[in-house]
Design a protein around this motif. Structure first.
Motif, mmCIF file in Angstrom:
data_model
loop_
_atom_site.group_PDB
_atom_site.id
_atom_site.type_symbol
_atom_site.label_atom_id
_atom_site.label_comp_id
_atom_site.label_asym_id
_atom_site.label_seq_id
_atom_site.Cartn_x
_atom_site.Cartn_y
_atom_site.Cartn_z
ATOM 1 N N VAL A 501 5.699 18.027 39.761
ATOM 2 C CA VAL A 501 7.078 18.292 39.351
ATOM 3 C C VAL A 501 7.189 19.770 38.984
ATOM 4 O O VAL A 501 6.436 20.271 38.143
ATOM 5 C CB VAL A 501 7.489 17.405 38.157
ATOM 6 N N LEU A 502 8.149 20.428 39.594
ATOM 7 C CA LEU A 502 8.386 21.847 39.357
ATOM 8 C C LEU A 502 9.733 21.980 38.655
ATOM 9 O O LEU A 502 10.748 21.446 39.133
ATOM 10 C CB LEU A 502 8.392 22.596 40.698
ATOM 11 N N GLU A 503 9.746 22.679 37.537
ATOM 12 C CA GLU A 503 10.972 22.794 36.744
ATOM 13 C C GLU A 503 11.299 24.255 36.462
ATOM 14 O O GLU A 503 10.406 25.101 36.341
ATOM 15 C CB GLU A 503 10.827 22.049 35.415
ATOM 16 N N GLY A 504 12.598 24.524 36.316
ATOM 17 C CA GLY A 504 13.067 25.860 35.985
ATOM 18 C C GLY A 504 14.494 26.048 36.441
ATOM 19 O O GLY A 504 14.959 25.368 37.365
ATOM 20 N N ALA A 505 15.213 26.965 35.785
ATOM 21 C CA ALA A 505 16.597 27.287 36.159
ATOM 22 C C ALA A 505 17.480 26.044 36.176
ATOM 23 O O ALA A 505 18.394 25.924 36.997
ATOM 24 C CB ALA A 505 16.627 27.994 37.519
ATOM 25 N N ALA A 546 15.989 33.292 36.243
ATOM 26 C CA ALA A 546 15.596 31.878 36.197
ATOM 27 C C ALA A 546 14.539 31.598 35.140
ATOM 28 O O ALA A 546 14.248 30.441 34.831
ATOM 29 C CB ALA A 546 15.096 31.423 37.567
ATOM 30 N N GLY A 547 13.926 32.617 34.595
ATOM 31 C CA GLY A 547 12.863 32.404 33.623
ATOM 32 C C GLY A 547 11.564 32.011 34.297
ATOM 33 O O GLY A 547 11.405 32.114 35.513
ATOM 34 N N VAL A 548 10.610 31.548 33.486
ATOM 35 C CA VAL A 548 9.286 31.184 34.005
ATOM 36 C C VAL A 548 9.281 29.703 34.375
ATOM 37 O O VAL A 548 9.502 28.838 33.523
ATOM 38 C CB VAL A 548 8.190 31.461 32.962
ATOM 39 N N PRO A 549 9.038 29.380 35.646
ATOM 40 C CA PRO A 549 8.995 27.970 36.031
ATOM 41 C C PRO A 549 7.721 27.298 35.515
ATOM 42 O O PRO A 549 6.735 27.963 35.185
ATOM 43 C CB PRO A 549 9.003 28.023 37.561
ATOM 44 N N THR A 550 7.753 25.974 35.418
ATOM 45 C CA THR A 550 6.586 25.208 34.973
ATOM 46 C C THR A 550 6.241 24.158 36.011
ATOM 47 O O THR A 550 7.101 23.726 36.799
ATOM 48 C CB THR A 550 6.852 24.522 33.623
ATOM 49 N N LEU A 551 4.989 23.730 35.979
ATOM 50 C CA LEU A 551 4.498 22.735 36.927
ATOM 51 C C LEU A 551 3.741 21.662 36.157
ATOM 52 O O LEU A 551 2.976 21.961 35.236
ATOM 53 C CB LEU A 551 3.579 23.397 37.962
ATOM 54 N N ASP A 555 0.642 12.917 34.395
ATOM 55 C CA ASP A 555 0.706 13.025 32.936
ATOM 56 C C ASP A 555 -0.070 14.229 32.422
ATOM 57 O O ASP A 555 -0.353 14.325 31.223
ATOM 58 C CB ASP A 555 0.151 11.745 32.291
ATOM 59 N N GLY A 556 -0.421 15.141 33.321
ATOM 60 C CA GLY A 556 -1.212 16.307 32.952
ATOM 61 C C GLY A 556 -0.412 17.318 32.160
ATOM 62 O O GLY A 556 0.770 17.126 31.855
ATOM 63 N N PRO A 557 -1.047 18.446 31.838
ATOM 64 C CA PRO A 557 -0.385 19.466 31.015
ATOM 65 C C PRO A 557 0.750 20.155 31.769
ATOM 66 O O PRO A 557 0.731 20.271 32.994
ATOM 67 C CB PRO A 557 -1.519 20.448 30.706
ATOM 68 N N LEU A 558 1.726 20.609 31.001
ATOM 69 C CA LEU A 558 2.811 21.420 31.555
ATOM 70 C C LEU A 558 2.364 22.881 31.511
ATOM 71 O O LEU A 558 2.071 23.408 30.440
ATOM 72 C CB LEU A 558 4.085 21.224 30.721
ATOM 73 N N VAL A 559 2.277 23.528 32.665
ATOM 74 C CA VAL A 559 1.735 24.885 32.712
ATOM 75 C C VAL A 559 2.735 25.844 33.341
ATOM 76 O O VAL A 559 3.528 25.468 34.217
ATOM 77 C CB VAL A 559 0.395 24.935 33.494
ATOM 78 N N ASP A 560 2.705 27.089 32.844
ATOM 79 C CA ASP A 560 3.534 28.137 33.443
ATOM 80 C C ASP A 560 3.001 28.493 34.816
ATOM 81 O O ASP A 560 1.789 28.464 35.066
ATOM 82 C CB ASP A 560 3.538 29.378 32.558
ATOM 83 N N ALA A 561 3.917 28.844 35.696
ATOM 84 C CA ALA A 561 3.527 29.166 37.072
ATOM 85 C C ALA A 561 4.280 30.406 37.537
ATOM 86 O O ALA A 561 5.315 30.779 36.982
ATOM 87 C CB ALA A 561 3.811 27.993 37.999
ATOM 88 N N PRO A 568 3.875 31.834 56.270
ATOM 89 C CA PRO A 568 4.361 31.609 57.635
ATOM 90 C C PRO A 568 4.718 30.161 57.952
ATOM 91 O O PRO A 568 5.373 29.892 58.948
ATOM 92 C CB PRO A 568 3.178 32.085 58.506
ATOM 93 N N TRP A 569 4.282 29.220 57.112
ATOM 94 C CA TRP A 569 4.568 27.805 57.371
ATOM 95 C C TRP A 569 5.802 27.323 56.613
ATOM 96 O O TRP A 569 6.140 26.147 56.615
ATOM 97 C CB TRP A 569 3.355 26.947 57.008
ATOM 98 N N GLY A 570 6.471 28.238 55.912
ATOM 99 C CA GLY A 570 7.659 27.874 55.175
ATOM 100 C C GLY A 570 7.399 27.399 53.765
ATOM 101 O O GLY A 570 8.324 27.026 53.043
ATOM 102 N N HIS A 571 6.126 27.383 53.332
ATOM 103 C CA HIS A 571 5.790 26.957 51.983
ATOM 104 C C HIS A 571 5.860 28.145 51.018
ATOM 105 O O HIS A 571 5.757 29.302 51.415
ATOM 106 C CB HIS A 571 4.385 26.358 51.944
ATOM 107 N N PHE A 572 6.009 27.839 49.734
ATOM 108 C CA PHE A 572 6.008 28.882 48.708
ATOM 109 C C PHE A 572 4.624 28.975 48.075
ATOM 110 O O PHE A 572 3.975 27.957 47.811
ATOM 111 C CB PHE A 572 7.038 28.563 47.621
ATOM 112 N N ARG A 573 4.187 30.194 47.827
ATOM 113 C CA ARG A 573 2.925 30.403 47.123
ATOM 114 C C ARG A 573 3.154 30.244 45.624
ATOM 115 O O ARG A 573 4.190 30.658 45.099
ATOM 116 C CB ARG A 573 2.363 31.797 47.422
ATOM 117 N N ILE A 574 2.159 29.666 44.959
ATOM 118 C CA ILE A 574 2.264 29.461 43.516
ATOM 119 C C ILE A 574 0.930 29.791 42.873
ATOM 120 O O ILE A 574 -0.137 29.494 43.436
ATOM 121 C CB ILE A 574 2.703 28.016 43.191
ATOM 122 N N THR A 575 0.961 30.467 41.741
ATOM 123 C CA THR A 575 -0.269 30.862 41.057
ATOM 124 C C THR A 575 -0.107 30.684 39.557
ATOM 125 O O THR A 575 1.016 30.581 39.033
ATOM 126 C CB THR A 575 -0.619 32.339 41.332
ATOM 127 N N GLY A 576 -1.246 30.682 38.873
ATOM 128 C CA GLY A 576 -1.237 30.616 37.421
ATOM 129 C C GLY A 576 -2.594 30.986 36.860
ATOM 130 O O GLY A 576 -3.594 31.012 37.585
#
Length: 589
Positions: A501-505, A546-551, A555-561, A568-576
Motif C-alpha cells: 500500500v502506497l500512501e501520500g497526497a 505531495a509530501g513524503v509518501p509512505t509504503l 501488517d509490516g512497518p509504515l516506512v518513508d519512501a 523503460p517498462w513504465g514502472h516507478f522506482r522507489i527507494t528508502g
C-alpha cells in the motif's frame, strides 16, 4: 518500445574499443553479442575527425592491435584515411559486420534487478536486454565548444574541427581558428596554404616537439611482409621508447631533457624573439598534452597568418572582437577547442542498482575501478573509463588490456554461476584513494597548468598513475574478492515481490512492488529499493507539494519512501533508507 534482442553481451561503439572487445569475445567462443553504432559506418574517432591534416600522434606501428598488425602503413605517423581503412579491414577480417547494428544511438541504460539484465534503449525506440554491457564510446567524440558572447550573431560559417564542414571552400577566405591544441597544430598548416588570412587565437601556449614523420621505405615494407618478427621488433622499440618517459611524468624534475628539446625546436624555427616568447609555455612540459609538429611554428610565421593572444570578448556579425578592442574579420570560424573529457557522461541516462544514476554516483567526479567497473552499476563495463588513459603511450595498448580484463570477468561469472557481477564500493574507494595519492606529485597535477586532465574539482580523472606495463599487469586477472558475484536465485530470500500500500497526497493506492536492498558498510544503514508497477496515479505522489509518501506491506512497518522517475517498462522506482518494509531473515538492520 520493443525488445529486439537479449544478447549475452552488448557492445556500444565501433571504434578501437568496441571492435577489440568483439574480437576477444569471438576468440573466446562467445558469439552471442551485438554491437550498437550511432553512425552509419564504423570508425569511432577516426570516422568523426576528417579535418585537413588529421592524423595520429602515436607512431603507426604502435597504433594497431598487437594481434592484427597492419602491413599497409605508408608513414611512421599514419593519417586519418589510413587508420579508418585499417579499422574497416578489421571488421572484414574478423567477420564482425553481422553483429553490428548501425544508426543505433543509445539514449538510455537501465538495470533490471529482477533479471540481472540491462535495458538499453536506442533513439529509434528499440530495446536490447543484454546480461553484460561493454560501453566503448571513447573520450574524443563530444566536441567542447565554449559559450562565447554573441556567437549567434556571426553570419559566416562556424564548425568544430571534429565536425568539419567540407562543403565550405576555404580558398581565399578569412579564417579564425580558436584553439591551439592537438587538432589545430595539424589543420592550421593545411588551411593556411589556401586561405587569404588565418587568425589563430591562442589562450595558452603548448610545448611542441618535432614530429619525426617519414615514409616507410619499400625495403621496410618488404621486411614486414616477409621476415617474421621484424615489424614486431619495430613495435617493441617504439613501445619501450614511449614507456621510458613515464618516470618524467610521475617525477616532473626529470622532464628537463624533453623541455630542452622543445625549447630547441622553438629556438630553431622561430627567430623573432617576441613571437618566441609568446609561444613559450609557463608550465612544466607534460602538464598539458605535448604536441608533435614540425610545421606548426613555420606556419605561424607566414605572411597570411597571425597569432592572437588577447582574450575573446565577443563574436560580431563579421568576426571576433578581442579584449583589447581589436576587431578580427572572418568568413569562417573553426573551433579547435577539444572534447568534453571530464564530463562526457554528464548527460547520459545510465541508471544502475537501486535507481542510482551515473550523475549521482559521480556527483563528486568520475570514479571507477581500473577504469572499467563502477560500483552501483552491475554487469556494466566501461572502456577507456576514468584514470585508465596514458600521457605517453598508444591507447590501443590500453584497450587490449581492458578487453582482456572484461573477458576474464565474464569467465569469473561463469565459474561462480553468477548472473550479476559488481565491483565492491570499498574496493573502488581504496583504489581511487591510492591512485590520486600517486597522481598528486605528477606533472599533470603539479606542473602549473589548467588542462583537460583535471576536472572541475581539481582531480585528475584521466590518467593512470604509472607505466602502461603496470596497468597491463593489473588487468591480467580480476580479483574475486574485488567483486560481489551473485545470481537472481541467491537473492530471492532478500527480495519481496507482491502487494503493498502506497500512501501520500491524500491517496491510498494498492500497488504491486518488487523490492530488494543491501546493508551499506559506510553508513551502517540498510538501503532498500526497487520498483512499483505502473499506475498513472502514482505520479500525483511525486508532486512537490505531495509530501513524503509512505509504503506498507501487509501488517509490516509504515516506512518513508522516495519515488523517482519511471523506468523503460513504465514502472516507478522507489527507494528508502533504514528499516525496510519487507522482512529480512539474517541481515542486520
Amino acid at each position: 518500445m520493443k525488445t529486439v534482442a537479449a544478447p549475452r553481451v552488448l557492445i556500444v561503439g565501433t571504434g578501437f574499443s568496441g571492435l577489440c572487445m568483439a574480437i576477444r569475445l569471438k576468440e573466446a567462443g562467445i558469439d552471442d553479442f551485438v554491437i550498437l553504432e550511432k553512425a552509419s559506418e564504423v570508425g569511432g574517432t577516426w570516422r568523426e575527425n576528417t579535418y585537413p591534416g588529421c592524423g595520429c600522434d602515436v607512431m603507426s606501428l604502435m597504433y594497431s592491435f598487437s594481434f592484427a598488425p597492419n602491413r599497409r602503413w605508408t608513414r611512421m605517423y599514419a593519417r586519418q584515411p589510413e587508420i579508418l581503412d585499417y579499422i574497416r579491414r578489421i571488421v572484414d577480417d574478423y567477420d564482425l559486420a553481422p553483429h553490428i547494428r548501425f544508426d543505433s544511438a543509445v539514449v538510455a541504460y537501465d538495470f533490471d534487478e529482477a533479471t540481472d539484465r540491462w535495458a538499453v534503449r536506442t533513439a529509434a525506440g528499440d530495446v536490447y536486454r543484454p546480461r553484460i554491457v561493454a560501453a566503448g564510446p571513447g573520450p574524443l567524440h563530444k566536441p567542447s565548444i565554449p559559450a562565447f558572447p554573441g556567437r549567434d550573431r556571426f553570419t559566416g560559417n562556424v564548425f568544430h574541427s571534429a565536425e568539419w564542414d567540407h562543403s565550405v571552400d576555404l580558398t581565399g577566405k578569412r579564417i579564425a581558428v580558436i584553439g591551439t591544441g592537438a587538432s589545430a597544430v595539424q589543420f592550421v598548416p593545411e588551411i593556411a596554404k589556401q586561405a587569404a588570412h588565418v587568425d589563430v587565437f591562442q589562450r595558452t601556449a603548448h610545448w611542441v616537439l618535432p614530429k619525426l614523420d617519414r615514409a616507410i621505405t619499400p625495403t621496410e615494407k618488404h621486411l614486414f611482409r616477409t621476415v617474421p618478427g621484424v615489424q614486431k621488433t619495430y613495435r617493441g622499440a617504439i613501445y619501450w621508447s614511449h614507456e621510458s618517459l613515464i618516470a618524467g611524468f610521475m617525477h616532473p624534475r626529470l622532464m628537463g631533457a624533453l623541455e630542452r628539446a622543445a625549447r630547441g625546436l622553438l629556438r630553431h624555427q622561430v627567430r623573432d624573439t617576441a613571437l618566441r616568447a609568446t609561444l613559450t609555455p609557463d608550465y612544466t612540459i607534460g602538464c598539458k598534452r605535448i604536441l608533435l609538429s614540425s610545421n606548426y611554428y613555420p606556419t605561424l610565421q607566414r605572411e597570411n597568418v597571425d597569432l592572437v593572444t588577447s582574450g575573446i570578448a565577443e563574436f560580431t556579425e563579421t568576426g571576433i572582437r578581442t579584449d583589447d578592442g581589436a576587431a578580427h574579420d572572418a568568413d569562417v570560424v573553426v573551433f579547435g577547442t577539444g572534447f568534453e573529457i571530464a564530463d562526457r557522461f554528464a548527460s547520459e541516462h545510465i541508471v544502475g542498482r537501486g535507481g542510482l544514476s551515473i550523475q549521482e554516483a559521480w556527483r563528486d567526479g568520475m570514479e571507477a575501478y581500473l577504469g572499467v567497473a563502477v560500483s552501483g552499476f552491475p554487469n556494466f563495463f566501461l572502456m577507456m573509463g576514468p584514470n585508465s588513459g596514458g600521457g605517453n603511450q598508444s591507447i590501443v595498448f590500453v584497450i587490449e588490456a581492458q578487453a582482456h580484463y572484461i573477458l576474464e570477468c565474464l569467465k569469473l561469472m561463469d565459474g561462480h554461476e553468477a548472473t550479476r557481477i559488481e565491483v565492491r564500493g570499498g574496493t573502488q574507494r581504496d583504489f581511487n584513494r591510492r591512485i590520486h595519492q600517486k597522481l598528486a606529485g605528477s606533472v599533470w597535477n603539479s606542473g602549473g597548468c589548467d588542462s583537460w586532465y583535471l576536472d572541475r574539482t581539481g582531480r585528475n580523472r584521466a590518467v593512470w598513475p604509472g607505466s602502461s606495463a603496470s596497468y597491463w599487469l593489473r588487468m591480467r586477472r580480476p580479483g574475486v574478492d574485488d567483486f560481489d558475484l551473485s545470481s537472481a536465485e541467491d537473492r530471492d530470500e532478500e527480495d519481496y515481490r507482491g502487494p503493498a500500500v502506497l500512501e501520500g497526497a491524500g491517496l491510498r493506492l494498492a500497488v504491486e512492488v518488487h523490492l530488494t536492498g543491501h546493508l551499506d558498510p559506510l553508513d551502517g544503514h540498510y538501503h532498500w529499493y526497487g520498483q512499483v508497477a505502473g499506475d498513472d496515479r502514482i505520479a500525483d505522489l511525486k508532486r512537490p507539494d505531495a509530501g513524503v509518501p509512505t509504503l506498507r506491506i501487509g501488517d509490516g512497518p509504515l516506512v518513508d519512501a522516495i519515488l523517482a522517475e519511471r523506468d523503460p517498462w513504465g514502472h516507478f522506482r522507489i527507494t528508502g533508507v533504514g528499516a525496510p518494509p519487507f522482512a529480512l531473515d539474517d541481515l542486520l538492520v
